[in-house]
Write an enzyme that holds these catalytic residues in place. Structure first.
Site, PDB file in Angstrom:
ATOM      1  N   THR A 197     -70.969 -54.191 -15.869  1.00  0.00           N
ATOM      2  CA  THR A 197     -71.283 -54.287 -15.178  1.00  0.00           C
ATOM      3  C   THR A 197     -71.848 -53.919 -13.847  1.00  0.00           C
ATOM      4  O   THR A 197     -70.446 -52.777 -13.181  1.00  0.00           O
ATOM      5  CB  THR A 197     -70.652 -55.357 -14.949  1.00  0.00           C
ATOM      6  OG1 THR A 197     -71.070 -56.552 -13.587  1.00  0.00           O
ATOM      7  CG2 THR A 197     -69.521 -55.738 -15.198  1.00  0.00           C
ATOM      8  N   ASP A 198     -72.772 -53.931 -12.730  1.00  0.00           N
ATOM      9  CA  ASP A 198     -72.454 -53.065 -11.376  1.00  0.00           C
ATOM     10  C   ASP A 198     -71.466 -53.642 -10.957  1.00  0.00           C
ATOM     11  O   ASP A 198     -70.637 -53.373  -9.470  1.00  0.00           O
ATOM     12  CB  ASP A 198     -73.605 -53.580 -10.461  1.00  0.00           C
ATOM     13  CG  ASP A 198     -74.143 -54.569 -10.500  1.00  0.00           C
ATOM     14  OD1 ASP A 198     -73.722 -55.768 -11.194  1.00  0.00           O
ATOM     15  OD2 ASP A 198     -75.964 -54.749 -10.024  1.00  0.00           O
ATOM     16  N   GLU A 199     -70.638 -54.767 -10.734  1.00  0.00           N
ATOM     17  CA  GLU A 199     -69.631 -55.967  -9.984  1.00  0.00           C
ATOM     18  C   GLU A 199     -68.908 -55.071 -10.301  1.00  0.00           C
ATOM     19  O   GLU A 199     -67.603 -55.122  -9.254  1.00  0.00           O
ATOM     20  CB  GLU A 199     -69.229 -57.081 -10.252  1.00  0.00           C
ATOM     21  CG  GLU A 199     -70.688 -58.400 -10.792  1.00  0.00           C
ATOM     22  CD  GLU A 199     -70.802 -59.395 -10.802  1.00  0.00           C
ATOM     23  OE1 GLU A 199     -69.283 -60.086 -10.503  1.00  0.00           O
ATOM     24  OE2 GLU A 199     -70.829 -59.841 -11.244  1.00  0.00           O
ATOM     25  N   TYR A 254     -62.481 -61.055 -12.914  1.00  0.00           N
ATOM     26  CA  TYR A 254     -63.405 -60.700 -13.713  1.00  0.00           C
ATOM     27  C   TYR A 254     -64.351 -59.188 -13.635  1.00  0.00           C
ATOM     28  O   TYR A 254     -64.181 -59.012 -14.342  1.00  0.00           O
ATOM     29  CB  TYR A 254     -65.271 -61.795 -13.318  1.00  0.00           C
ATOM     30  CG  TYR A 254     -66.426 -60.649 -14.342  1.00  0.00           C
ATOM     31  CD1 TYR A 254     -66.257 -60.818 -15.559  1.00  0.00           C
ATOM     32  CD2 TYR A 254     -67.202 -60.638 -13.720  1.00  0.00           C
ATOM     33  CE1 TYR A 254     -66.959 -59.945 -16.634  1.00  0.00           C
ATOM     34  CE2 TYR A 254     -68.548 -59.519 -14.230  1.00  0.00           C
ATOM     35  CZ  TYR A 254     -68.152 -59.691 -15.289  1.00  0.00           C
ATOM     36  OH  TYR A 254     -69.578 -58.821 -16.357  1.00  0.00           O
ATOM     37  N   LYS A 313     -63.377 -55.780 -16.055  1.00  0.00           N
ATOM     38  CA  LYS A 313     -64.145 -54.930 -16.424  1.00  0.00           C
ATOM     39  C   LYS A 313     -63.630 -54.177 -16.164  1.00  0.00           C
ATOM     40  O   LYS A 313     -64.319 -52.851 -17.133  1.00  0.00           O
ATOM     41  CB  LYS A 313     -65.563 -55.788 -16.564  1.00  0.00           C
ATOM     42  CG  LYS A 313     -66.244 -57.008 -16.704  1.00  0.00           C
ATOM     43  CD  LYS A 313     -66.520 -56.617 -18.274  1.00  0.00           C
ATOM     44  CE  LYS A 313     -67.614 -56.027 -19.101  1.00  0.00           C
ATOM     45  NZ  LYS A 313     -67.316 -56.022 -20.430  1.00  0.00           N
TER      46      LYS A 313
HETATM   47  N1  LIG Z   1     -74.882 -61.466 -17.825  1.00  0.00           N
HETATM   48  C1  LIG Z   1     -74.650 -60.430 -17.067  1.00  0.00           C
HETATM   49  O1  LIG Z   1     -75.713 -60.708 -15.957  1.00  0.00           O
HETATM   50  C2  LIG Z   1     -74.361 -58.904 -17.140  1.00  0.00           C
HETATM   51  C3  LIG Z   1     -74.637 -57.967 -16.549  1.00  0.00           C
HETATM   52  C4  LIG Z   1     -74.126 -57.044 -16.853  1.00  0.00           C
HETATM   53  C5  LIG Z   1     -73.238 -56.621 -17.364  1.00  0.00           C
HETATM   54  N2  LIG Z   1     -72.971 -58.178 -18.497  1.00  0.00           N
HETATM   55  C6  LIG Z   1     -71.930 -58.098 -19.348  1.00  0.00           C
HETATM   56  O2  LIG Z   1     -72.682 -57.913 -20.760  1.00  0.00           O
HETATM   57  C7  LIG Z   1     -71.953 -58.003 -21.522  1.00  0.00           C
HETATM   58  C8  LIG Z   1     -72.280 -60.002 -22.357  1.00  0.00           C
HETATM   59  O3  LIG Z   1     -72.783 -60.176 -21.401  1.00  0.00           O
HETATM   60  P1  LIG Z   1     -73.113 -61.982 -21.224  1.00  0.00           P
HETATM   61  O4  LIG Z   1     -73.836 -62.454 -20.478  1.00  0.00           O
HETATM   62  O5  LIG Z   1     -73.416 -62.286 -22.556  1.00  0.00           O
HETATM   63  O6  LIG Z   1     -72.350 -62.861 -21.905  1.00  0.00           O
HETATM   64  P2  LIG Z   1     -71.878 -64.490 -22.645  1.00  0.00           P
HETATM   65  O7  LIG Z   1     -69.918 -64.877 -21.703  1.00  0.00           O
HETATM   66  O8  LIG Z   1     -73.081 -64.706 -22.228  1.00  0.00           O
HETATM   67  O9  LIG Z   1     -71.061 -63.630 -23.789  1.00  0.00           O
HETATM   68  C9  LIG Z   1     -70.142 -63.444 -23.465  1.00  0.00           C
HETATM   69  C10 LIG Z   1     -70.096 -63.291 -25.898  1.00  0.00           C
HETATM   70  O10 LIG Z   1     -68.883 -62.934 -26.062  1.00  0.00           O
HETATM   71  C11 LIG Z   1     -67.491 -63.622 -27.205  1.00  0.00           C
HETATM   72  N3  LIG Z   1     -66.542 -63.930 -27.142  1.00  0.00           N
HETATM   73  C12 LIG Z   1     -65.822 -63.998 -25.693  1.00  0.00           C
HETATM   74  N4  LIG Z   1     -64.431 -63.138 -25.805  1.00  0.00           N
HETATM   75  C13 LIG Z   1     -64.383 -62.317 -27.157  1.00  0.00           C
HETATM   76  C14 LIG Z   1     -63.405 -62.517 -27.976  1.00  0.00           C
HETATM   77  N5  LIG Z   1     -62.399 -62.356 -27.371  1.00  0.00           N
HETATM   78  N6  LIG Z   1     -64.138 -62.166 -29.257  1.00  0.00           N
HETATM   79  C15 LIG Z   1     -65.044 -61.761 -29.844  1.00  0.00           C
HETATM   80  N7  LIG Z   1     -66.105 -62.225 -29.254  1.00  0.00           N
HETATM   81  C16 LIG Z   1     -65.618 -62.727 -28.296  1.00  0.00           C
HETATM   82  C17 LIG Z   1     -68.068 -65.134 -26.576  1.00  0.00           C
HETATM   83  O11 LIG Z   1     -68.796 -66.139 -27.931  1.00  0.00           O
HETATM   84  C18 LIG Z   1     -70.063 -64.755 -26.401  1.00  0.00           C
HETATM   85  O12 LIG Z   1     -70.383 -65.353 -27.453  1.00  0.00           O
HETATM   86  C19 LIG Z   1     -70.330 -58.239 -20.927  1.00  0.00           C
HETATM   87  O13 LIG Z   1     -69.570 -57.749 -21.210  1.00  0.00           O
HETATM   88  C20 LIG Z   1     -71.142 -58.361 -19.466  1.00  0.00           C
HETATM   89  O14 LIG Z   1     -69.626 -57.870 -18.909  1.00  0.00           O
HETATM   90  C21 LIG Z   1     -73.181 -58.942 -18.092  1.00  0.00           C
END
Ligand SMILES: NC(=O)c1ccc[n+]([C@@H]2O[C@H](COP(=O)([O-])OP(=O)(O)OC[C@H]3O[C@@H](n4cnc5c(N)ncnc54)[C@H](O)[C@@H]3O)[C@@H](O)[C@H]2O)c1
Length: 354
Positions: free
Chosen positions: A132-134, A158, A162
């Protein structure tokens, strides 16, 4: 064959659906199905032999080693994480366990698997860390957007967790030579987004006639990217990224939160007009989140220059598709909110285990 972690979450599921829409290369999808994981999102893949879903924890070293040995993936695309900043403030423990310890165990299993591969497969293998950019912290209004060389200054549990997982990923490349790629992306929005995050929360609350809660003055600036463009960026990095490199992915769409809320209201006013006035009247400013970062902005020029990637959607086209998707899929929202899908998952897996 690729191994995707967290492929029942918002971005992971969009990635798996897009991947299998564009390719016949199978996906092993490892997901713990926390509150954020949703099998309903993956319903279009029911019975599709190209999608092998495994409910499990990335921190379960034996399970991950078995999956790698059995399916012999050419790549791991690592989405699984605890991802909600507010939850990380009220209860950080799960963030440390999954994002740091879990990523460490996944990296370790991947390293062991990779080190035993024959030379050709070994050099072609990739571990892609989705971040993430965070991790870069907060920008002042006049600061340039985050580039890949910005120092890490995470401000929430969070983003700190990350950041730690990014550092571990980097170290596995530097120390062991594991061919890793890291992507740092801005805020995503789009279909299948759990309605605890800003955009789906606003749509869902607006339609339900509830207040639209906006933190502080609503002037927190985020860079917004349509989720399908994040997925295409990840596919491009997997295809052509240089091992050991980091790539920022963003939409060049900096906007204050309040503008996002107003944009959602304007679209709802057009597509599902409310009796008695605009949805804007439901906006309610609430006490700000502790330590709330003021501004994030991504400089994605490296992706564009080196990998020829650019987003297909602007904010205007992406947000319209998103609002329309929520209007067209009320059952998905109702099931997520009622927890019905979680009950189903518990029952399903209880039966499967019996
Ligand atoms: N949402 C955003 O805007 C954003 C932006 C940049 C990066 N990200 C990154 O992208 C990734 C996905 O984000 P998202 O928004 O889809 O998250 P989300 O919370 O919607 O989904 C996370 C998924 O991971 C699974 N999970 C959690 N803990 C687990 C574990 N211990 N073992 C296996 N599975 C597990 C959950 O069941 C869920 O299906 C993350 O790594 C996040 O940091 C998200």
């Amino acid at each position: 064959m690729i191994l995707v972690t967290g492929g029942a979450g918002f971005i992971g599921a969009n990635f798996v659906l897009d991947w299998l829409a564009g390719s016949d290369e199978p996906v092993v999808n490892l997901d713990k199905l926390t509150y954020a994981g949703n099998m309903e999102t993956l319903a279009p893949l029911k019975g599709d032999p190209r999608h092998i879903f495994v409910r499990g924890d990335i921190g379960d070293s034996t399970l991950v080693a078995d999956l790698l040995a059995k399916h012999r993936p050419r790549a791991v695309v690592h989405f699984a994480a605890e991802s909600h900043v507010d939850r990380s403030i009220s209860d950080p423990e799960a963030f440390i366990q999954t994002n740091i310890v879990g990523t460490f165990r996944l990296l370790e299993a991947a390293r062991r698997y990779w080190s035993e591969l024959p030379a050709g497969e070994k050099s072609a293998f990739r571990f892609l860390q989705v971040s993430t950019d965070e991790v870069y912290g907060s920008l002042q209004p006049a600061d340039p957007a985050f580039s890949e060389t910005n120092r890490y200054e995470p401000n929430s549990p969070y983003s700190a967790s990350k950041a730690a997982s990014d550092h571990l990923t980097r170290a596995y490349h530097h120390t062991y030579g594991l061919p890793v790629l890291t992507t740092n992306c801005s805020n995503n929005y789009g279909p299948y987004h759990f309605p605890e995050k800003l955009i789906p929360l606003m749509i869902v609350n607006a339609l339900a006639g509830k207040p639209l809660p906006v933190y502080g003055d609503g002037q927190q600036v985020r860079d917004w990217l349509y989720v399908k463009d994040h997925c295409s960026g990840i596919r491009r990095v997997l295809e052509a990224g240089k091992p050991g490199e980091t790539y920022n992915i963003g939409g060049n769409n900096e906007k204050p939160n309040i503008d996002i809320v107003h944009a959602v209201c304007a679209l709802l006013d057009e597509l599902r007009p409310r009796a008695g006035g605009s949805y804007r009247e439901q906006v309610a400013f609430i006490k700000d989140r502790p330590g709330h970062d003021r501004r994030y902005a991504i400089d994605a020029s490296k992706m564009m220059r080196e990998l020829g990637w650019k987003p297909a959607d602007t904010f205007e086209t992406g947000i319209r598709k998103t609002v329309q998707w929520y209007l067209d899929n009320p059952e998905w929202v109702t099931h997520v909110q009622s927890g019905a899908y979680r009950d189903w998952v518990e029952a399903q897996y209880a039966t499967a285990a019996a």
